[in-house]
Design an enzyme around this catalytic site. Sequence first.
Site, PDB file in Angstrom:
ATOM      1  N   GLU A  89       0.979  -1.333   0.005  1.00 44.87           N
ATOM      2  CA  GLU A  89      -0.116   0.034   0.155  1.00 44.87           C
ATOM      3  C   GLU A  89       0.897   1.374   0.256  1.00 44.87           C
ATOM      4  O   GLU A  89       0.407   2.338  -0.733  1.00 44.87           O
ATOM      5  CB  GLU A  89      -1.095   0.058   1.314  1.00 44.87           C
ATOM      6  CG  GLU A  89      -2.143  -1.007   1.239  1.00 44.87           C
ATOM      7  CD  GLU A  89      -1.840  -2.607   1.500  1.00 44.87           C
ATOM      8  OE1 GLU A  89      -2.585  -3.269   1.528  1.00 44.87           O
ATOM      9  OE2 GLU A  89      -0.531  -2.587   2.009  1.00 44.87           O
TER      10      GLU A  89
ATOM     11  N   PHE B 181      -6.785  -1.172   5.266  1.00 48.06           N
ATOM     12  CA  PHE B 181      -5.337  -1.201   4.773  1.00 48.06           C
ATOM     13  C   PHE B 181      -4.577   0.262   4.199  1.00 48.06           C
ATOM     14  O   PHE B 181      -3.329   0.047   4.041  1.00 48.06           O
ATOM     15  CB  PHE B 181      -5.458  -2.310   3.489  1.00 48.06           C
ATOM     16  CG  PHE B 181      -5.991  -3.508   3.921  1.00 48.06           C
ATOM     17  CD1 PHE B 181      -6.108  -3.937   5.171  1.00 48.06           C
ATOM     18  CD2 PHE B 181      -6.580  -4.152   2.852  1.00 48.06           C
ATOM     19  CE1 PHE B 181      -6.779  -5.355   5.299  1.00 48.06           C
ATOM     20  CE2 PHE B 181      -7.218  -5.456   2.983  1.00 48.06           C
ATOM     21  CZ  PHE B 181      -7.089  -5.936   4.211  1.00 48.06           C
TER      22      PHE B 181
ATOM     23  N   ASP C 185     -16.056 -10.630   8.494  1.00 48.12           N
ATOM     24  CA  ASP C 185     -14.803 -10.498   8.033  1.00 48.12           C
ATOM     25  C   ASP C 185     -13.932 -10.184   9.289  1.00 48.12           C
ATOM     26  O   ASP C 185     -12.881 -10.220   9.462  1.00 48.12           O
ATOM     27  CB  ASP C 185     -14.525  -9.517   7.012  1.00 48.12           C
ATOM     28  CG  ASP C 185     -14.952 -10.082   5.651  1.00 48.12           C
ATOM     29  OD1 ASP C 185     -15.462 -11.191   5.490  1.00 48.12           O
ATOM     30  OD2 ASP C 185     -14.763  -9.138   4.772  1.00 48.12           O
TER      31      ASP C 185
ATOM     32  N   GLN D 150     -10.491  -6.359   9.361  1.00 43.25           N
ATOM     33  CA  GLN D 150     -10.950  -5.784   8.011  1.00 43.25           C
ATOM     34  C   GLN D 150     -11.638  -4.496   8.129  1.00 43.25           C
ATOM     35  O   GLN D 150     -12.000  -4.010   7.069  1.00 43.25           O
ATOM     36  CB  GLN D 150     -11.753  -6.760   7.325  1.00 43.25           C
ATOM     37  CG  GLN D 150     -10.869  -8.325   7.138  1.00 43.25           C
ATOM     38  CD  GLN D 150      -9.833  -8.291   6.342  1.00 43.25           C
ATOM     39  OE1 GLN D 150     -10.020  -8.282   5.014  1.00 43.25           O
ATOM     40  NE2 GLN D 150      -8.629  -8.506   6.841  1.00 43.25           N
TER      41      GLN D 150
END
Length: 287
Positions: free
Chosen positions: A33, A58, A90, A94
Site C-alpha cells: 500500500e 489497509f 470478516d 478488516q
Amino acid sequence: AVIGLDGDVKNSTYAEKFFEVFPQRSFQSYIAEQNMVGMGIGLSAKGYLPFIATFAAFLTRAHDQIRMAGYSFSNIKFVGSHVGVSIGEDGPSQMGLEDLAMFRPIPGCVVLYPCDAYSTEGCVESMAKHRGLSYLRTTRPATPLVYSKEEEFPIGGSKVLRKSENDLATVIAAGITVHEALKAYEELKAENIGVRIIDAYSVEPLDKENIRREVEETKGRVVVVEDHFQNGGLGDAVAQALCGRAKITHLCIKDLPRSGKPAELMDKYAINAKHIKDAIKEMIKES
C-alpha cells in the site's frame, strides 16, 4: 486520464470492472500500500488522475505516504471500502474504523461518505472534478436507494431527508447509519415524535451553516450516529461545527469490535435504529 490502482482486493471492491474495461490504465500494487500511494503521487505529478482503491483499514499502512501526498498538493482520489462493524463476519482486522480520523486532519483533503448507489456516483463525480486530495468512504452491505440519479452531491453539502415544523431533535448520519436513522424516524413517527434527519455525506468540509440552522430549529438536540471509532470522525466534525450550541449524543464504536453478522454488530455497538430511537427519547426526557 483516470488511472486505477488496486491493492490486491479488486474482486472485493469491484475495481476489477475498471481493470476489465481499461487494462492499459490499470495497475496492480498487490499488498504494498505504501508503494501504491507513491505510484499515485508520481502519476498525479505527471498529470494523470489516479484513483487508489483498497479496504479502508489497509490504507492506514500508508499513512506517511498519504500525508506526504497532501503536502505535495497531489491530485489523488482515495477510495476506502469495507468500513465499520457493518462489514460483519470478516472481523475487526478488516474493519475501517480509523479512516475518517486519518484523512480529516489533512488540510484541504475532501472526505465524502455516501449512503447509496446514486449518492456514491454523485460523490465520485464531485471528487473527480475537485483539484486536490480526496477520500471516498464506501459501505460494504447492499443498501436501498435513497436518492434519484439526477441528484447532485457537491463538496461541502448535506441533505435534509426528513423534516417537519414539530421536530424535537436532529439526527445527523452518513453512510450506513443514514438507513438506520430513517428506520428510527419511521418508528418514532408512529409514536408521534418528530425528528429531523440529515445525511452529512460531506464529512470534510462539513455543511456547517445548514447543520447549525437545522439544529437550532430542533432546540439544539442532536444525535450523531456513525460506524467509526469515537475520535476523529463525523461526531467530532459536528461538535466542532456546533461549538457548544447543542446537546450532542454521539453513537459510535467505543470498544474494539468482534466478528459477527452486520445487524448483530450494529446492535451490539449501539449504532442501529433501536439505539437512535432510545437516544432521542432519553434526550427529550432529560430536557
